[in-house]
Design a protein around this motif. Structure first.
Motif, PDB file in Angstrom:
ATOM      1  N   LEU A 189      11.244   7.252   6.193  1.00 24.13           N
ATOM      2  CA  LEU A 189       9.955   7.617   7.275  1.00 24.13           C
ATOM      3  C   LEU A 189       8.719   6.095   6.318  1.00 24.13           C
ATOM      4  O   LEU A 189       7.898   6.382   7.552  1.00 24.13           O
ATOM      5  CB  LEU A 189       9.415   9.215   6.783  1.00 24.13           C
ATOM      6  CG  LEU A 189       9.782   9.887   7.468  1.00 24.13           C
ATOM      7  CD1 LEU A 189      11.301  10.117   7.889  1.00 24.13           C
ATOM      8  CD2 LEU A 189       9.098  11.053   6.479  1.00 24.13           C
ATOM      9  N   VAL A 190       8.769   6.235   5.666  1.00 17.44           N
ATOM     10  CA  VAL A 190       7.369   5.178   5.206  1.00 17.44           C
ATOM     11  C   VAL A 190       8.139   3.943   5.636  1.00 17.44           C
ATOM     12  O   VAL A 190       6.563   3.272   6.184  1.00 17.44           O
ATOM     13  CB  VAL A 190       7.311   5.302   3.422  1.00 17.44           C
ATOM     14  CG1 VAL A 190       7.399   6.537   3.156  1.00 17.44           C
ATOM     15  CG2 VAL A 190       8.728   4.679   2.856  1.00 17.44           C
ATOM     16  N   VAL A 191       8.864   2.568   5.740  1.00 19.13           N
ATOM     17  CA  VAL A 191       8.577   2.334   6.510  1.00 19.13           C
ATOM     18  C   VAL A 191       8.635   2.990   8.257  1.00 19.13           C
ATOM     19  O   VAL A 191       7.466   1.454   8.651  1.00 19.13           O
ATOM     20  CB  VAL A 191      10.119   1.830   6.667  1.00 19.13           C
ATOM     21  CG1 VAL A 191      10.729   0.464   7.669  1.00 19.13           C
ATOM     22  CG2 VAL A 191      10.755   1.037   5.439  1.00 19.13           C
ATOM     23  N   CYS A 192       8.716   3.543   8.674  1.00 19.81           N
ATOM     24  CA  CYS A 192       8.260   3.652   9.959  1.00 19.81           C
ATOM     25  C   CYS A 192       6.864   3.636  10.057  1.00 19.81           C
ATOM     26  O   CYS A 192       6.246   2.597  10.825  1.00 19.81           O
ATOM     27  CB  CYS A 192       8.706   5.126  10.083  1.00 19.81           C
ATOM     28  SG  CYS A 192       8.506   5.354  12.209  1.00 19.81           S
ATOM     29  N   TRP A 193       6.184   4.146   9.481  1.00 20.00           N
ATOM     30  CA  TRP A 193       4.757   4.392   8.736  1.00 20.00           C
ATOM     31  C   TRP A 193       3.895   4.054   9.014  1.00 20.00           C
ATOM     32  O   TRP A 193       3.111   3.635   9.130  1.00 20.00           O
ATOM     33  CB  TRP A 193       4.438   5.854   8.363  1.00 20.00           C
ATOM     34  CG  TRP A 193       5.006   7.244   8.528  1.00 20.00           C
ATOM     35  CD1 TRP A 193       4.915   7.325  10.037  1.00 20.00           C
ATOM     36  CD2 TRP A 193       4.698   8.045   7.717  1.00 20.00           C
ATOM     37  NE1 TRP A 193       5.397   9.096   9.551  1.00 20.00           N
ATOM     38  CE2 TRP A 193       4.813   9.941   7.900  1.00 20.00           C
ATOM     39  CE3 TRP A 193       4.998   8.706   5.948  1.00 20.00           C
ATOM     40  CZ2 TRP A 193       5.260  10.325   8.110  1.00 20.00           C
ATOM     41  CZ3 TRP A 193       5.189  10.043   5.505  1.00 20.00           C
ATOM     42  CH2 TRP A 193       5.484  11.197   5.942  1.00 20.00           C
ATOM     43  N   ALA A 194       4.729   2.469   7.813  1.00 22.25           N
ATOM     44  CA  ALA A 194       3.484   1.420   7.825  1.00 22.25           C
ATOM     45  C   ALA A 194       3.502   0.295   8.854  1.00 22.25           C
ATOM     46  O   ALA A 194       2.644  -0.492   8.985  1.00 22.25           O
ATOM     47  CB  ALA A 194       4.328   0.877   7.056  1.00 22.25           C
ATOM     48  N   PHE A 195       5.398   0.524   8.910  1.00 20.54           N
ATOM     49  CA  PHE A 195       4.873  -1.055  10.214  1.00 20.54           C
ATOM     50  C   PHE A 195       5.414  -0.538  12.074  1.00 20.54           C
ATOM     51  O   PHE A 195       5.331  -1.696  12.307  1.00 20.54           O
ATOM     52  CB  PHE A 195       6.647  -1.943   9.504  1.00 20.54           C
ATOM     53  CG  PHE A 195       6.417  -2.389   8.507  1.00 20.54           C
ATOM     54  CD1 PHE A 195       5.524  -3.253   8.003  1.00 20.54           C
ATOM     55  CD2 PHE A 195       6.556  -2.187   7.331  1.00 20.54           C
ATOM     56  CE1 PHE A 195       5.265  -4.572   7.014  1.00 20.54           C
ATOM     57  CE2 PHE A 195       6.432  -2.753   6.189  1.00 20.54           C
ATOM     58  CZ  PHE A 195       5.440  -3.979   6.104  1.00 20.54           C
ATOM     59  N   MET A 196       5.981   0.526  11.939  1.00 16.75           N
ATOM     60  CA  MET A 196       5.599   0.619  13.713  1.00 16.75           C
ATOM     61  C   MET A 196       4.465   0.976  14.182  1.00 16.75           C
ATOM     62  O   MET A 196       3.971   0.732  15.619  1.00 16.75           O
ATOM     63  CB  MET A 196       6.185   2.239  13.793  1.00 16.75           C
ATOM     64  CG  MET A 196       7.011   1.906  15.927  1.00 16.75           C
ATOM     65  SD  MET A 196       7.816   1.641  16.488  1.00 16.75           S
ATOM     66  CE  MET A 196       9.217   2.713  15.374  1.00 16.75           C
TER      67      MET A 196
ATOM     68  N   PHE B 281       0.852  -1.400  -0.265  1.00 13.09           N
ATOM     69  CA  PHE B 281       0.358  -0.032   0.019  1.00 13.09           C
ATOM     70  C   PHE B 281       1.205   1.540   0.125  1.00 13.09           C
ATOM     71  O   PHE B 281       0.549   2.060  -0.225  1.00 13.09           O
ATOM     72  CB  PHE B 281      -0.854  -0.097   1.035  1.00 13.09           C
ATOM     73  CG  PHE B 281      -2.167  -0.401   1.040  1.00 13.09           C
ATOM     74  CD1 PHE B 281      -2.480  -1.493   0.149  1.00 13.09           C
ATOM     75  CD2 PHE B 281      -2.330  -2.233   2.299  1.00 13.09           C
ATOM     76  CE1 PHE B 281      -3.918  -2.115   0.150  1.00 13.09           C
ATOM     77  CE2 PHE B 281      -3.039  -3.075   2.505  1.00 13.09           C
ATOM     78  CZ  PHE B 281      -3.810  -3.001   0.560  1.00 13.09           C
ATOM     79  N   SER B 282       1.656   1.501   1.001  1.00  7.68           N
ATOM     80  CA  SER B 282       2.972   2.269   0.511  1.00  7.68           C
ATOM     81  C   SER B 282       3.640   2.843  -0.571  1.00  7.68           C
ATOM     82  O   SER B 282       3.990   3.373  -0.500  1.00  7.68           O
ATOM     83  CB  SER B 282       3.717   1.792   2.413  1.00  7.68           C
ATOM     84  OG  SER B 282       3.119   2.534   2.928  1.00  7.68           O
TER      85      SER B 282
ATOM     86  N   VAL C  45       8.203   3.280  -2.556  1.00 10.07           N
ATOM     87  CA  VAL C  45       8.534   2.293  -3.421  1.00 10.07           C
ATOM     88  C   VAL C  45       8.456   1.395  -3.205  1.00 10.07           C
ATOM     89  O   VAL C  45       8.115   0.195  -2.297  1.00 10.07           O
ATOM     90  CB  VAL C  45       8.137   2.447  -5.360  1.00 10.07           C
ATOM     91  CG1 VAL C  45       7.383   1.386  -5.590  1.00 10.07           C
ATOM     92  CG2 VAL C  45       6.914   3.538  -5.270  1.00 10.07           C
ATOM     93  N   LEU C  46       9.904   0.801  -3.103  1.00  9.40           N
ATOM     94  CA  LEU C  46      10.853  -0.078  -2.709  1.00  9.40           C
ATOM     95  C   LEU C  46      10.473  -0.525  -1.528  1.00  9.40           C
ATOM     96  O   LEU C  46      10.660  -1.594  -1.000  1.00  9.40           O
ATOM     97  CB  LEU C  46      11.961   0.321  -3.742  1.00  9.40           C
ATOM     98  CG  LEU C  46      11.877   0.094  -4.945  1.00  9.40           C
ATOM     99  CD1 LEU C  46      13.402   0.137  -5.798  1.00  9.40           C
ATOM    100  CD2 LEU C  46      11.400  -0.869  -5.684  1.00  9.40           C
ATOM    101  N   SER C  47      11.442   0.326  -0.304  1.00  6.61           N
ATOM    102  CA  SER C  47      11.559   0.228   1.132  1.00  6.61           C
ATOM    103  C   SER C  47      10.936  -0.554   1.167  1.00  6.61           C
ATOM    104  O   SER C  47      10.655  -1.272   2.065  1.00  6.61           O
ATOM    105  CB  SER C  47      12.388   1.738   2.029  1.00  6.61           C
ATOM    106  OG  SER C  47      10.894   2.326   1.533  1.00  6.61           O
ATOM    107  N   PRO C  48       9.583   0.316   1.358  1.00  9.19           N
ATOM    108  CA  PRO C  48       8.231  -0.843   2.361  1.00  9.19           C
ATOM    109  C   PRO C  48       7.408  -1.909   2.241  1.00  9.19           C
ATOM    110  O   PRO C  48       7.655  -2.916   2.907  1.00  9.19           O
ATOM    111  CB  PRO C  48       6.330   0.304   2.363  1.00  9.19           C
ATOM    112  CG  PRO C  48       6.818   0.865   1.100  1.00  9.19           C
ATOM    113  CD  PRO C  48       8.184   0.999   1.126  1.00  9.19           C
ATOM    114  N   PHE C  49       7.603  -1.967   0.328  1.00  8.29           N
ATOM    115  CA  PHE C  49       7.787  -4.077  -0.193  1.00  8.29           C
ATOM    116  C   PHE C  49       9.129  -4.366   0.338  1.00  8.29           C
ATOM    117  O   PHE C  49       8.593  -5.199   0.948  1.00  8.29           O
ATOM    118  CB  PHE C  49       7.728  -3.517  -1.621  1.00  8.29           C
ATOM    119  CG  PHE C  49       7.672  -4.866  -2.031  1.00  8.29           C
ATOM    120  CD1 PHE C  49       6.512  -5.650  -2.207  1.00  8.29           C
ATOM    121  CD2 PHE C  49       9.421  -5.489  -2.727  1.00  8.29           C
ATOM    122  CE1 PHE C  49       6.555  -7.210  -2.546  1.00  8.29           C
ATOM    123  CE2 PHE C  49       9.021  -7.124  -3.316  1.00  8.29           C
ATOM    124  CZ  PHE C  49       7.225  -7.230  -3.066  1.00  8.29           C
ATOM    125  N   LEU C  50      10.126  -3.944   0.905  1.00  5.30           N
ATOM    126  CA  LEU C  50      11.043  -5.252   1.017  1.00  5.30           C
ATOM    127  C   LEU C  50      10.729  -4.906   2.582  1.00  5.30           C
ATOM    128  O   LEU C  50      11.666  -6.097   3.034  1.00  5.30           O
ATOM    129  CB  LEU C  50      12.579  -3.813   0.615  1.00  5.30           C
ATOM    130  CG  LEU C  50      14.027  -4.421   1.491  1.00  5.30           C
ATOM    131  CD1 LEU C  50      14.417  -6.123   0.551  1.00  5.30           C
ATOM    132  CD2 LEU C  50      15.484  -3.910   1.040  1.00  5.30           C
TER     133      LEU C  50
END
Length: 414
Positions: free
Chosen positions: A237-244, A59-60, A362-367
């Motif tokens: 930022l997007v990894v923190c927002w998506a998974f924290m 989604f992110s 795009v790549l980091s939240p999928f990863l």
């Protein structure tokens, strides 16, 4: 540095300049409220729609992809047409509709489609807003003005108020109602922008000066480094927002309400940092601030991983670590615009922001989602740690661009 500028006689009063910055900051805050709503609602959405961690990351990734493409295209189009206010208004109305559509989704693919459309609607707003600020705000206040526009509203509303408001609404009424609530405020700011802001004056420059090409801008080291830093810190930022939020509830065992106010701490930190961090850089220089705050970001994932004491102390760790959010307007707009011809402000902001969103967002939240499915949710926090260290290393190579600092260094030998 460059002769291209807005004639000071065309600038409006200080009060109007403050209104432009404040209103655009509020509008971007509502945009981020919509963007972040899914992250804070995910503990409710994931079990309802039976989503894997990889799908959560997608989604992110999807929103970041269309956000980036939109930022690249809309910023360039706005620069060519010389029309900015209508672009911001239309985009604001569009992302409100996309938030409402997110609440109607009944499957992974329906929600994915809504997020793709939302990214397309939102991506061009900040590049064009920065272009308006460059035209309207006096240069000596530009760093702080850009910081407030990009970070104050987005973090007070999108990271601060959003979890405090959306989590109780979802717990009481359901997660769909949270999206409906997020859709309404942008309709108001779109109307206010249309009726109270003017189309900014066109920049004036020496007619004998040749047109500047985007390729020339990328010959400057600062532009390239800012694009790389954008990839790394947008990923952070997007990894923190998506998974924290998921990490705090599923691994650390916090109640959703506790998760909500811990995440809200990030919004408070970034809201204060939105004007404090750029203002510090106006005084002491962009480069030392970029280096210091990038490395400071390591304490947030480390605190999440290892600190087991009071939630209040964890909130303080989150608050300090998230201070790197104040760097975003600097590497996305201020430093590039100070390093090359200011006629490229909207274009460069779109390019730097777009690069960060495509390669990072795009790549980091999928990863991170794929790693979390294999190694557990803590893998996302280790990824955050590596990203901010790499950003700090890149910042070491920046050339100082703050007008006051450059002027002091120029006069120092005399």
């Amino acid at each position: 540095m460059h002769s291209s500028s807005v004639d000071s006689s065309q600038r409006a009063s200080g009060g109007y300049q403050a209104w432009v910055v404040g209103l655009l900051s509020l509008n971007f805050g509502i945009l981020f409220f919509d963007r972040n709503a899914l992250n804070f609602l995910m503990p409710f959405v994931q079990p309802d729609l039976h989503l894997s961690n990889t799908q959560v990351g997608m989604f992110s990734s999807a929103l970041s992809l269309t956000w980036a493409l939109s930022g690249l295209a809309v910023g360039r189009i706005s620069d060519k047409l010389g029309s900015r206010k209508p672009v911001v208004v239309v985009a604001t109305l569009a992302f409100c509709l996309c938030s409402f559509a997110s609440g109607l989704a009944s499957s992974f693919f329906m929600l994915l489609g809504a997020r793709l459309l939302m990214g397309a609607a939102e991506g061009g707003v900040m590049p064009v807003s920065h272009s308006m600020i460059v035209s309207e705000v006096a240069p000596e206040r530009r760093g702080m003005a850009m910081g407030v526009a990009q970070n104050l509203g987005s973090n007070l509303l999108g990271s601060g108020l959003a979890p405090l408001l959306l989590v109780p609404v979802a717990a009481t009424y359901g997660w769909r109602e949270g999206f409906y609530l997020a859709a309404a405020p942008g309709l108001i700011t779109a109307v206010v922008i249309w009726f109270t802001l003017r189309e900014p004056p066109a920049e004036v420059h020496d007619a004998a000066q040749p047109k500047v090409a985007l390729s020339e801008a990328f010959r400057h080291r600062n532009v390239v480094l800012c694009a790389i830093i954008s990839v790394l810190l947008v990923s952070y930022l997007v990894v923190c927002w998506a998974f924290m939020p998921l990490y705090l509830t599923k691994v650390r065992g916090f109640a959703p309400e506790t998760m909500g106010w811990l995440m809200a701490t990030l919004g408070l930190s970034a809201g204060i940092g939105s004007f404090v961090v750029p203002a510090i850089s106006d005084a002491i220089g962009r480069r030392p601030v970029m280096i210091g705050f990038a490395f400071l970001g390591v304490i947030l994932p480390l605190g999440g991983l290892y600190y087991t004491g009071s939630p209040w102390m964890l909130a303080a760790i989150f608050f300090l670590g998230w201070g790197l959010n104040g760097l975003f307007p600097m590497f996305m707009a201020t430093i590039p615009s100070e390093s090359v011809d200011p006629r490229l402000t909207a274009t460069l902001t779109g390019v730097v922001m777009g690069t960060g969103e495509v390669l990072g967002g795009v790549l980091s939240p999928f990863l991170a989602g794929a790693l979390a499915d294999v190694y557990g949710l803590s893998a996302a926090l280790w990824l955050m740690l590596a990203l901010c260290i790499l950003a700090g290393i890149c910042a070491l190579g920046l050339v100082e661009s703050a007008p006051r600092v450059v002027a002091r260094r120029t006069l120092a030998p005399a």
